[in-house]
Design an enzyme around this catalytic site. Structure first.
Site, PDB file in Angstrom:
ATOM      1  CB  VAL B  77     -15.690  17.653 -19.949  1.00  0.00           C
ATOM      2  CG1 VAL B  77     -14.263  18.293 -19.760  1.00  0.00           C
ATOM      3  CG2 VAL B  77     -16.579  18.088 -21.221  1.00  0.00           C
ATOM      4  CB  CYS B  78     -12.464  13.893 -17.367  1.00  0.00           C
ATOM      5  SG  CYS B  78     -11.359  13.677 -15.872  1.00  0.00           S
ATOM      6  CB  ILE B  79     -13.166  17.977 -13.161  1.00  0.00           C
ATOM      7  CG1 ILE B  79     -12.957  19.280 -12.840  1.00  0.00           C
ATOM      8  CG2 ILE B  79     -12.738  16.616 -12.149  1.00  0.00           C
ATOM      9  CD1 ILE B  79     -13.663  19.677 -11.457  1.00  0.00           C
ATOM     10  N   GLY B  82      -9.660  18.032 -18.085  1.00  0.00           N
ATOM     11  CA  GLY B  82      -9.949  19.359 -18.469  1.00  0.00           C
ATOM     12  C   GLY B  82      -9.104  20.288 -18.118  1.00  0.00           C
TER      13      GLY B  82
END
Lengths: 140, 119, 100, 119, 140, 100
Positions: B77-79, B82
């Site tokens: 998941v892209c930080i 997110g």
């Protein structure tokens, strides 16, 4: 949870970022920019392409103050600088192109004078060749 | 052959995550590798462990999580995406991990094909 | 009736459907990515210009400004409103139909 | 005059929530009432209290929450849409409440204008 | 948190549900249906309108088994029944119309035989009148 | 190159852009709401039929079935694939361009 480790050392690919959405109505323009910037660290070839409403992303004179939204235009300036660095550094094997499709630009009443950054204008047929020779295409 | 997967939309609202899942299952069945699925833009919502669909509907979040457990697919998941959307360690489903956008570039470089699913 | 259009006329069919289904004399507000329909010299300008004959067409100023579009590029007959003007349009017309 | 508001998309990805917020603030400044904002479809993500946008960006979730506190606007998240997307009491921002779709119908009947913002 | 209580007793309005999206590619078709069903309890007039790709929502023979997705078609049957109930019950002041725009239908190569439910086919001009006299329009 | 189109040709410009920018001889896969482009007798059928002359056009069967579309409605020259066939198309072509 499995963390995969890619072997990317010494691999050279051409990644095309295909921007087709207008700015601000949706976030795609901003978030795709973030991924273009990150990719610079990997020294890959990149085509940053503006097609369809994507050409509006680099329109001059954007002022988002009344929307309380962040303006992306300065970030395109950073991309232009990354490209210039790559062009000038002879030790760096990294070719970046910033491309606008002529047909998309003209249908929207725009000329290159309307853009904040320097772009290469290609016809649909020329751009088709660029897409066709890309290793990965990331849309926005 | 190695496939990298990029998912740009959340569960239920768009079909993107469904199509990507079906593609990944079919690719694995054919003996291909799918080392990484990267969740970007609204795609990060696929990792929300609080999602509780109706009993007669598919469970998109759990389905990805099970695939990670069963097949060792790396779900990232892209930080940045997110954080702004509130998908963080607190509500992250098992089998997903949070990391930077460089993991997408890696997947684009290190796989034979990058497949994008979104709106 | 006020009709709102928030999609680019180059990307989607929202404006076209609005123009087909808005009763003559209606008000139409172009906002968000819909503001691109309000500018001169594009492949849809003629259609939008034609719509100003039958309807009152408005465009949301803050959305134009964000996208780098200036008043001088506006199709004749389209009026700029701000958010307060948007509220007035919604209040003064007897209903709102969204074309999203 | 009473305005009801329907928001169908989440924060950041689409401009819908931004435009709706600006509309509501302008309506209140003009002396109109905005008794209820209803969050439907991906609009439920506007109530995710874990959302943590970058410091130089607007905080969409907090902005709605503050409006509820300051102006008494009733912020209702659709329970069915929220369940499938994982917006539930656990991660619900202050000022929002979860309820049924009937609250949307009520807003359509009980206000002078229903304004919809979405994709 | 402020819970507002609306006075809806004795108020009669016409709510139009404007369905413009294809089914399954996005969830709008399903979730707007949920809101139409709920509204029946409030005994309001309703127009359930299918325009643009919305006309595909009521196409016959949908089979979503291979997608593991819920099929909406049976729910449209419930709406058709609600409409019939309202039509037949003389004590109930609730008029429901299920409308398809002719132009949208024809552009997509469809006829009323292709639909799962009985619909009223209106021209653009006739539908414009319906929209114009709605008190609230909820899009999908 | 495999081009994927997941949008309805009646709602968005994705198919049009794909046809303009796909090199002759490319493969095109219609999926999700994009499958509506594959059927006969619509306002876009002629354009899609024309594309089958220069390109190999495929449509995702499960998405057709979900939307109530049958094989008999297909434009001549378009081939149906399932998810396994989608994987083969992605593997056999030397890259994928998404038109979303």
């Amino acid at each position: 949870m499995t963390e995969y480790n890619f072997e990317t050392e010494g691999v050279k690919k051409t990644i095309t970022y295909l921007n087709r959405k207008a700015p601000y109505g949706t976030i795609y323009a901003l978030e795709v920019l973030e991924s273009v910037l990150i990719s610079a660290a990997f020294e890959q070839h990149a085509n940053i392409v503006f097609v369809d409403d994507g050409v509006f992303q680099i329109k001059k004179d954007q002022d988002t103050a009344d929307l309380d939204m962040k303006c992306f235009l300065p970030t395109y300036g950073i991309i232009e600088m990354e490209k210039e660095d790559a062009d000038e550094d002879e030790d760096m094997d990294m070719n970046w192109r910033i491309i606008v499709e002529k047909e998309s630009m003209e249908a929207r009443g725009l000329t290159t004078d309307d853009f904040k950054i320097e772009v290469e204008v290609l016809s649909s047929a020329e751009l088709a060749d660029v897409l066709d020779t890309s290793d990965a295409v990331i849309g926005g | 052959m190695k496939f990298g997967i990029l998912i740009n939309e959340g569960p239920f609202t768009h079909q993107a995550s469904d199509t990507a899942y079906k593609f990944v299952v079919a690719a694995l069945e054919k003996g291909h590798e799918v080392p990484r699925v990267f969740f970007y833009y609204d795609g990060v919502y696929n990792a929300n462990k609080l999602s509780a669909p109706q009993a007669d509907d598919r469970n998109v979040v759990k389905r990805w999580s099970d695939l990670a457990a069963d097949k060792g697919v790396d779900l990232v998941v892209c930080i940045a995406a997110g954080l702004r959307r509130g998908i963080v360690e607190d509500n992250l489903m098992d089998g997903f991990r949070i990391s930077g956008l460089g993991q997408l570039t890696e997947a684009a470089i290190g796989t034979d094909r990058l497949m994008m699913f979104g709106d | 009736m006020l009709h709102t259009v928030n999609k680019s006329p180059f990307e989607r069919n929202s404006l076209e459907s609005c123009l087909r289904l808005a009763k003559k004399g209606s008000a139409i507000l172009l906002l968000e990515d819909g503001v691109y329909a309000a500018i001169n010299g594009t492949s849809v300008s003629d259609k939008v210009s034609g719509a100003t004959k039958d309807n009152s067409v408005y465009v949301l100023g803050p959305d134009m400004k964000a996208r780098g579009l200036g008043e001088s590029q506006l199709i004749d007959g389209i009026k700029i409103v701000d958010y307060a003007g948007f509220v007035d349009l919604a209040a003064d017309n007897d209903g709102v139909t969204p074309w999203l």
